[in-house]
Design an enzyme around this catalytic site. Sequence first.
Site, PDB file in Angstrom:
ATOM      1  N   ALA A   3       0.826  -1.212   0.000  1.00 13.06           N
ATOM      2  CA  ALA A   3       0.000   0.000   0.000  1.00 13.06           C
ATOM      3  C   ALA A   3       0.862   1.264   0.000  1.00 13.06           C
ATOM      4  O   ALA A   3       0.481   2.276  -0.584  1.00 13.06           O
ATOM      5  CB  ALA A   3      -0.916  -0.011   1.212  1.00 13.06           C
ATOM      6  N   LEU A   4       2.004   1.198   0.653  1.00 11.14           N
ATOM      7  CA  LEU A   4       2.852   2.392   0.713  1.00 11.14           C
ATOM      8  C   LEU A   4       3.991   2.261  -0.287  1.00 11.14           C
ATOM      9  O   LEU A   4       4.777   1.314  -0.229  1.00 11.14           O
ATOM     10  CB  LEU A   4       3.426   2.544   2.135  1.00 11.14           C
ATOM     11  CG  LEU A   4       4.375   3.719   2.346  1.00 11.14           C
ATOM     12  CD1 LEU A   4       3.694   5.053   2.053  1.00 11.14           C
ATOM     13  CD2 LEU A   4       4.882   3.724   3.774  1.00 11.14           C
ATOM     14  N   GLY A   5       4.045   3.207  -1.208  1.00 12.66           N
ATOM     15  CA  GLY A   5       5.106   3.205  -2.208  1.00 12.66           C
ATOM     16  C   GLY A   5       5.884   4.506  -2.163  1.00 12.66           C
ATOM     17  O   GLY A   5       5.476   5.476  -1.521  1.00 12.66           O
ATOM     18  N   LEU A   6       6.993   4.520  -2.864  1.00 13.77           N
ATOM     19  CA  LEU A   6       7.803   5.740  -2.956  1.00 13.77           C
ATOM     20  C   LEU A   6       7.476   6.457  -4.262  1.00 13.77           C
ATOM     21  O   LEU A   6       7.625   5.888  -5.347  1.00 13.77           O
ATOM     22  CB  LEU A   6       9.295   5.389  -2.935  1.00 13.77           C
ATOM     23  CG  LEU A   6      10.235   6.583  -3.157  1.00 13.77           C
ATOM     24  CD1 LEU A   6      10.163   7.562  -1.987  1.00 13.77           C
ATOM     25  CD2 LEU A   6      11.672   6.120  -3.375  1.00 13.77           C
ATOM     26  N   GLY A   7       7.034   7.705  -4.151  1.00 16.29           N
ATOM     27  CA  GLY A   7       6.828   8.532  -5.337  1.00 16.29           C
ATOM     28  C   GLY A   7       8.164   9.056  -5.837  1.00 16.29           C
ATOM     29  O   GLY A   7       9.051   9.369  -5.031  1.00 16.29           O
ATOM     30  N   ASP A  32       7.182   3.952  -7.396  1.00 16.78           N
ATOM     31  CA  ASP A  32       6.334   4.472  -8.472  1.00 16.78           C
ATOM     32  C   ASP A  32       7.167   5.350  -9.407  1.00 16.78           C
ATOM     33  O   ASP A  32       7.724   6.361  -8.979  1.00 16.78           O
ATOM     34  CB  ASP A  32       5.185   5.301  -7.885  1.00 16.78           C
ATOM     35  CG  ASP A  32       4.253   5.768  -8.986  1.00 16.78           C
ATOM     36  OD1 ASP A  32       3.422   4.962  -9.428  1.00 16.78           O
ATOM     37  OD2 ASP A  32       4.382   6.931  -9.426  1.00 16.78           O
ATOM     38  N   TYR A  37       9.134  11.398 -15.799  1.00 19.94           N
ATOM     39  CA  TYR A  37       9.879  11.978 -14.679  1.00 19.94           C
ATOM     40  C   TYR A  37      11.369  12.111 -15.029  1.00 19.94           C
ATOM     41  O   TYR A  37      12.136  12.698 -14.271  1.00 19.94           O
ATOM     42  CB  TYR A  37       9.704  11.152 -13.393  1.00 19.94           C
ATOM     43  CG  TYR A  37       8.266  10.930 -12.969  1.00 19.94           C
ATOM     44  CD1 TYR A  37       7.238  11.767 -13.412  1.00 19.94           C
ATOM     45  CD2 TYR A  37       7.907   9.876 -12.123  1.00 19.94           C
ATOM     46  CE1 TYR A  37       5.917  11.551 -13.040  1.00 19.94           C
ATOM     47  CE2 TYR A  37       6.595   9.660 -11.740  1.00 19.94           C
ATOM     48  CZ  TYR A  37       5.602  10.499 -12.203  1.00 19.94           C
ATOM     49  OH  TYR A  37       4.303  10.273 -11.826  1.00 19.94           O
ATOM     50  N   LYS A  66       4.816   4.312 -16.271  1.00 22.43           N
ATOM     51  CA  LYS A  66       3.655   4.868 -16.978  1.00 22.43           C
ATOM     52  C   LYS A  66       4.007   5.264 -18.408  1.00 22.43           C
ATOM     53  O   LYS A  66       5.087   5.808 -18.666  1.00 22.43           O
ATOM     54  CB  LYS A  66       3.127   6.104 -16.227  1.00 22.43           C
ATOM     55  CG  LYS A  66       2.944   5.860 -14.745  1.00 22.43           C
ATOM     56  CD  LYS A  66       2.295   7.018 -14.019  1.00 22.43           C
ATOM     57  CE  LYS A  66       2.418   6.837 -12.514  1.00 22.43           C
ATOM     58  NZ  LYS A  66       3.694   7.317 -11.964  1.00 22.43           N
ATOM     59  N   HIS A  99      -0.616   7.052 -18.504  1.00 23.40           N
ATOM     60  CA  HIS A  99      -0.388   8.140 -17.551  1.00 23.40           C
ATOM     61  C   HIS A  99      -1.535   9.162 -17.504  1.00 23.40           C
ATOM     62  O   HIS A  99      -1.923   9.634 -16.442  1.00 23.40           O
ATOM     63  CB  HIS A  99       0.936   8.851 -17.898  1.00 23.40           C
ATOM     64  CG  HIS A  99       1.576   9.541 -16.737  1.00 23.40           C
ATOM     65  ND1 HIS A  99       2.937   9.660 -16.597  1.00 23.40           N
ATOM     66  CD2 HIS A  99       1.044  10.147 -15.657  1.00 23.40           C
ATOM     67  CE1 HIS A  99       3.209  10.323 -15.482  1.00 23.40           C
ATOM     68  NE2 HIS A  99       2.069  10.630 -14.896  1.00 23.40           N
TER      69      HIS A  99
END
Length: 305
Positions: A3-7, A32, A37, A66, A99
């Site tokens: 559930a917790l990811g790194l942006g 992520d 990016y 994405k 995206h």
Amino acid sequence: MHALGLGTWKSEPGEVYEAVKTAIEIGYRHIDCAFIYFNESEIGQAIQDVISSGTVKREDLWITSKLWNNAHLKDQVEPALRNTLKDLQLDYVDLYLVHWPVAQKEHATFPSSGDDFLTPEEAPIHSTWEAMIESRNKGLTRHIGVSNFGVERLKALAAKSWVKPECNQVELHPLLAQNELKAYCDAEGIHLTAYSPLGSKDRDPAMKRDNEPDLFENPVIKSIASTHGASPAQILIRWAIQRGTAVIPKSVNPGRLKQNFDAARLQLSEHEMNQINDLDKGYRFLDGSIWTMEGSPHNISTFWD
Ligand code: A2P
């Protein structure tokens, strides 16, 4: 998917390598990413190094990327994904997302005029989606999904394809709780991921309005944070997780990476969850206006439908 990811949006080359490596050492397993990016090759090196050092195995990680808007045509999707795989030094990603529901001509990474867009007739989203399905069938990605899709767009896609997006990644935080979209996605078995969960204060000033609300300064968030001896960021992260969404706070700072990771362990009471739910006012930090410039086929009044 954890559930917790790194942006990693706005994590600059030069700092993202250390951020990803440190995050994985702290315990993050979900990263992520996105072509746009412009940092996937550094992220790929960090992933490669933590695998080589034995910190994690490839299969322990969940890597999302994405498809950018200038590669929506059917024969552009697989090459775009292969390019991302090359940069990430991976054989497959775990999740590949469309995206934006926006198609641009190949030369136009960002649109500078209405001419840079492809119309929905020129680049129908269901054709892009068919190419996403093919990429999944080839094993280049384990799962496929979309990003920035509202309920009407999800319904329109469902009417054209029997394969549902497995995930929809959208802006989501207490000022934009996305209740209607969440109810639809829950009913359809589409997982929601929350981007900009902290309000993305490090956006380029050109993307910001004057007097934007500051989630960290919100009195309700601050007061709940002080009850738990936690930071406002941790309360925002825990609220997202406790609501059943995934959440991808971005940080390149070791202390904040750790702090954000530890937020998963907090537990908010029902009353606190309700107090935060009451903050919803449909406020977008990213309003989509870049896609609705004059001459674009998109219209701001229906963009988020
Ligand atoms: P930094 O990378 O220096 O830690 P979002 O995830 O909504 O895009 O927000 C990212 C912004 O929030 C970045 O400016 C990031 O800065 C900052 N940030 C991330 N975690 C925290 C935290 N725990 N406390 C304060 N600011 C944070």
